[in-house]
Design an enzyme around this catalytic site. Structure first.
Site, PDB file in Angstrom:
ATOM      1  N   GLY A 178      10.133 -38.761  86.777  1.00  0.00           N
ATOM      2  CA  GLY A 178       8.845 -38.741  87.471  1.00  0.00           C
ATOM      3  C   GLY A 178       7.725 -38.127  86.652  1.00  0.00           C
TER       4      GLY A 178
ATOM      5  N   ARG B 292     -10.162 -65.259  49.923  1.00  0.00           N
ATOM      6  CA  ARG B 292      -9.100 -64.265  50.039  1.00  0.00           C
ATOM      7  C   ARG B 292      -9.537 -62.935  49.429  1.00  0.00           C
ATOM      8  NH1 ARG B 292      -4.252 -66.981  47.351  1.00  0.00           N
ATOM      9  NH2 ARG B 292      -3.447 -64.861  47.661  1.00  0.00           N
TER      10      ARG B 292
ATOM     11  N   ARG C   3      -7.834 -84.731  27.363  1.00  0.00           N
ATOM     12  CA  ARG C   3      -7.143 -85.721  28.178  1.00  0.00           C
ATOM     13  C   ARG C   3      -6.878 -86.936  27.294  1.00  0.00           C
ATOM     14  NH1 ARG C   3     -12.822 -86.938  31.128  1.00  0.00           N
ATOM     15  NH2 ARG C   3     -13.471 -88.679  29.827  1.00  0.00           N
TER      16      ARG C   3
ATOM     17  N   ARG D   2       8.405 -54.695  83.380  1.00  0.00           N
ATOM     18  CA  ARG D   2       7.712 -55.921  83.795  1.00  0.00           C
ATOM     19  C   ARG D   2       7.007 -56.631  82.640  1.00  0.00           C
ATOM     20  NH1 ARG D   2       4.217 -54.214  88.746  1.00  0.00           N
ATOM     21  NH2 ARG D   2       4.796 -52.110  88.099  1.00  0.00           N
TER      22      ARG D   2
ATOM     23  N   TYR E 296      -2.683 -41.547  80.625  1.00  0.00           N
ATOM     24  CA  TYR E 296      -1.531 -42.454  80.709  1.00  0.00           C
ATOM     25  C   TYR E 296      -1.559 -43.422  79.542  1.00  0.00           C
ATOM     26  CZ  TYR E 296      -1.082 -40.269  85.148  1.00  0.00           C
ATOM     27  OH  TYR E 296      -0.920 -39.315  86.100  1.00  0.00           O
TER      28      TYR E 296
HETATM   29  C1  UD1 Z   1       1.499 -42.768  89.897  1.00  0.00           C
HETATM   30  C2  UD1 Z   1       1.036 -41.717  90.896  1.00  0.00           C
HETATM   31  C3  UD1 Z   1       0.214 -42.391  91.982  1.00  0.00           C
HETATM   32  C4  UD1 Z   1      -0.940 -43.141  91.390  1.00  0.00           C
HETATM   33  C5  UD1 Z   1      -0.451 -44.117  90.336  1.00  0.00           C
HETATM   34  C6  UD1 Z   1      -1.610 -44.695  89.602  1.00  0.00           C
HETATM   35  C7  UD1 Z   1       2.779 -40.011  90.905  1.00  0.00           C
HETATM   36  C8  UD1 Z   1       3.962 -39.473  91.598  1.00  0.00           C
HETATM   37  N1  UD1 Z   1       2.187 -41.062  91.453  1.00  0.00           N
HETATM   38  O1  UD1 Z   1       2.368 -43.625  90.604  1.00  0.00           O
HETATM   39  O2  UD1 Z   1      -0.260 -41.422  92.897  1.00  0.00           O
HETATM   40  O3  UD1 Z   1      -1.643 -43.821  92.421  1.00  0.00           O
HETATM   41  O4  UD1 Z   1       0.377 -43.442  89.360  1.00  0.00           O
HETATM   42  O5  UD1 Z   1      -1.149 -45.729  88.766  1.00  0.00           O
HETATM   43  O6  UD1 Z   1       2.362 -39.486  89.888  1.00  0.00           O
HETATM   44  N2  UD1 Z   1       5.831 -41.671  83.417  1.00  0.00           N
HETATM   45  C9  UD1 Z   1       6.505 -40.920  82.498  1.00  0.00           C
HETATM   46  N3  UD1 Z   1       7.691 -40.349  82.843  1.00  0.00           N
HETATM   47  C10 UD1 Z   1       8.234 -40.522  84.069  1.00  0.00           C
HETATM   48  C11 UD1 Z   1       7.541 -41.303  85.013  1.00  0.00           C
HETATM   49  C12 UD1 Z   1       6.342 -41.862  84.670  1.00  0.00           C
HETATM   50  O7  UD1 Z   1       6.049 -40.751  81.373  1.00  0.00           O
HETATM   51  O8  UD1 Z   1       9.319 -39.957  84.303  1.00  0.00           O
HETATM   52  C13 UD1 Z   1       4.552 -42.288  83.045  1.00  0.00           C
HETATM   53  C14 UD1 Z   1       4.624 -43.797  83.007  1.00  0.00           C
HETATM   54  O9  UD1 Z   1       4.905 -44.263  81.693  1.00  0.00           O
HETATM   55  C15 UD1 Z   1       3.237 -44.217  83.450  1.00  0.00           C
HETATM   56  C16 UD1 Z   1       2.753 -43.046  84.318  1.00  0.00           C
HETATM   57  O10 UD1 Z   1       3.600 -41.963  84.033  1.00  0.00           O
HETATM   58  O11 UD1 Z   1       2.349 -44.313  82.353  1.00  0.00           O
HETATM   59  C17 UD1 Z   1       2.754 -43.368  85.796  1.00  0.00           C
HETATM   60  O12 UD1 Z   1       4.077 -43.685  86.168  1.00  0.00           O
HETATM   61  P1  UD1 Z   1       4.358 -44.757  87.289  1.00  0.00           P
HETATM   62  O13 UD1 Z   1       5.798 -44.841  87.504  1.00  0.00           O
HETATM   63  O14 UD1 Z   1       3.618 -45.989  86.998  1.00  0.00           O
HETATM   64  O15 UD1 Z   1       3.700 -44.014  88.536  1.00  0.00           O
HETATM   65  P2  UD1 Z   1       3.424 -44.656  89.933  1.00  0.00           P
HETATM   66  O16 UD1 Z   1       4.658 -44.590  90.710  1.00  0.00           O
HETATM   67  O17 UD1 Z   1       2.768 -45.955  89.776  1.00  0.00           O
END
Ligand code: UD1
Ligand code: CA
Length: 458
Positions: free
Chosen positions: A78, A331, A438, A15, A100
């Site tokens: 996930g 600078r 000059r 996004r 995160y």
């Molecule tokens: C997740 C939580 C949710 C919470 C929300 C808060 C889970 C299953 N759900 O949901 O309960 O309310 O965050 O924002 O944890 N990421 C990885 N690898 C992956 C998937 C995700 O590194 O395979 C990282 C993403 O970069 C991101 C974070 O984990 O920084 C959260 O991932 P995202 O997909 O945003 O989780 P949500 O589905 O929003």
């Protein structure tokens, strides 16, 4: 108790609509991920593992100097799967804190509170209650108020969706137990992913009491998914920095039009007008005033110095009581002593300017040493570059350089020397004497302007 951190940062960030991986987008001039790393290091956590995926090489090279352990999650299955990738690197710690990469404003005090809250239970969550909890995992509590599990919105019943307490994602847990629970989670859910949140239910089944803690503000737990959210967090961050400065004695004409992308140390009674951008390490001593639309980068400015509108100052050191601008450009390695005046359309680079000297209009001063009390006239240029090498210009104390002088370096003007306007100085100008270089002014007597020939009549 040894604390390790896993920063989950493998998500795609589609996004953002960007070629740049999301966690490298800057907030206050630094990548989102750098802010999160700071929060982890402030806790003294070791190791700090970053789970990266999409755009991984770019992330690693942008943050090559960061103190962290890189863990690749080649395919994203996930948040639970992401943490599993980091577990081998965290084998020597007692507790693991999950952060995160796209939630940059988490405060280390909040994380400390979370770690402390979970000290006895072995598992803790950071939660908040939202009026509009849409999109988040919901915290399901029993009649006694104890946390039972987290249900993701896509898996929730209508009753569960009405729950306003949500999972921020931040979690801390006992390493050995987390490893066990992670080994038992599956992907039988709406998204076919390994949910980190599923460890909560497993822990409760094992009789674990899940502690909860809460952030001081919602912005701390706000993630960046698009550029609108990024801009909102930037404003919040800037507002907070502005408030700290104002409380410390700095006047900001409009805190909403002030941007600090680095560190500012400021004395008292410093005033900063609108649209000033400060980058890197900047020091402003007591009583400094900065006019509107200035850019200050890695510089220090002495007490009571006034910088007028539209100046760009980078890598310069300015003494006390100086007057700079409007429209001056200082600078790197410009060193201005006390009481120096630099005016409009003057550029100074790698030069020392002595106390009380003035360079007020339309000049370039490069690779020079100017003494005290020197007056550099309008339009003076140090010709410091011969096309291959740079050379120095030396101007002694009290010299007066007439307007529109070209000083062809290497060259020296003695103390007290006067240079006539319009000179091209290529050899030493002795002290206390008038030097001119000059064409001499001549007037031609009996000269007449040509007259138009009369047009031939037809
Ligand atoms: C997740 C939580 C949710 C919470 C929300 C808060 C889970 C299953 N759900 O949901 O309960 O309310 O965050 O924002 O944890 N990421 C990885 N690898 C992956 C998937 C995700 O590194 O395979 C990282 C993403 O970069 C991101 C974070 O984990 O920084 C959260 O991932 P995202 O997909 O945003 O989780 P949500 O589905 O929003
Ligand atoms: Ca999310």
């Amino acid at each position: 108790m040894r604390l390790g951190v896993a920063i989950l940062a493998a998500g795609q960030g589609t996004r953002m609509r960007s070629r740049l991986p999301k966690v490298l987008h800057p907030l206050a001039g630094r990548p989102l991920l750098a802010h999160v790393l700071d929060a982890a290091h402030a806790l003294g956590a070791e190791p700090v593992c970053v789970v990266y995926g999409h755009g991984g090489e770019a992330v690693r090279s942008a943050l090559a100097a960061a103190r962290c352990t890189w863990v690749e999650q080649a395919e994203q299955h996930g948040t639970g799967h992401a943490l599993m990738q980091a577990m081998p690197e965290l084998r020597d710690v007692d507790r693991i804190l999950v952060l995160y990469g796209d939630v940059p404003l988490i405060a280390s005090a909040t994380l400390r509170g979370l770690v402390d809250a979970a000290a006895h239970t072995g598992l803790g969550l950071l939660t908040v209650s939202l009026d509009h909890p849409d999109g988040y995992g919901r915290i399901v509590r029993g009649a006694d108020g104890r946390v039972l599990r987290i249900v993701e919105e896509k898996d929730a019943t209508p009753e569960e969706r009405a729950i306003q307490e949500i999972n921020t994602g931040f979690l801390v847990g006992d390493r050995a137990r987390l490893a066990d629970w992670l080994g038992r989670i599956g992907r039988g859910n709406a998204q076919g992913e390994y949910y980190l949140t599923d460890v909560i239910g497993l822990a409760v089944d094992d009789g674990v009491d899940v502690a909860t803690a809460h952030p001081a503000s919602l912005e701390e737990v706000a993630g960046v998914n698009d550029r609108v959210q990024l801009a909102a967090l930037e404003r919040h961050f800037q507002r907070r920095q502005a408030e700290v400065l104002m409380r410390a004695g700095v006047s900001l004409s409009d805190p909403a039009r002030f941007d600090l992308r680095g560190r500012l140390s400021a004395g008292i009674d410093v005033s900063i007008d609108v649209n000033v951008l400060i980058e890197g390490e900047v020091h402003l001593a007591d009583g400094v005033s900065i006019g509107p639309n200035c850019v200050l980068r890695d510089c220090s400015i002495g007490p009571e110095t006034q910088v007028f509108a539209n100046c760009v100052i980078e890598g310069a050191a300015i003494g006390a009581g100086a007057r700079i601008g409007p429209f001056s450009r200082l600078r790197p390695d410009a060193e201005l002593a006390a009481g120096v005046h630099v005016g409009n359309f003057v550029e100074i680079k790698k030069s020392q300017v002595g106390a009380g000297s003035k360079v007020n209009h339309l000049s370039y001063v490069g690779d020079s040493a100017i003494g005290r009390g020197v007056n550099v006239g309008a339009g003076t240029i140090t010709c410091n570059y011969d096309g291959a090498n740079k050379h120095r210009t030396l101007i002694g104390d009290g010299a007066f350089i007439g307007s529109n002088t070209a000083l062809v370096a290497p060259v020296e003007v003695g103390a007290g020397a006067t240079i006539g306007a319009g000179s091209v100085i290529t050899r030493p100008a002795p002290p206390d004497k008038l030097t001119l270089a000059r064409g001499r002014q001549v007037t031609i007597e009996h000269w007449e302007r040509p007259k138009k020939k009369p047009k031939p009549t037809e």
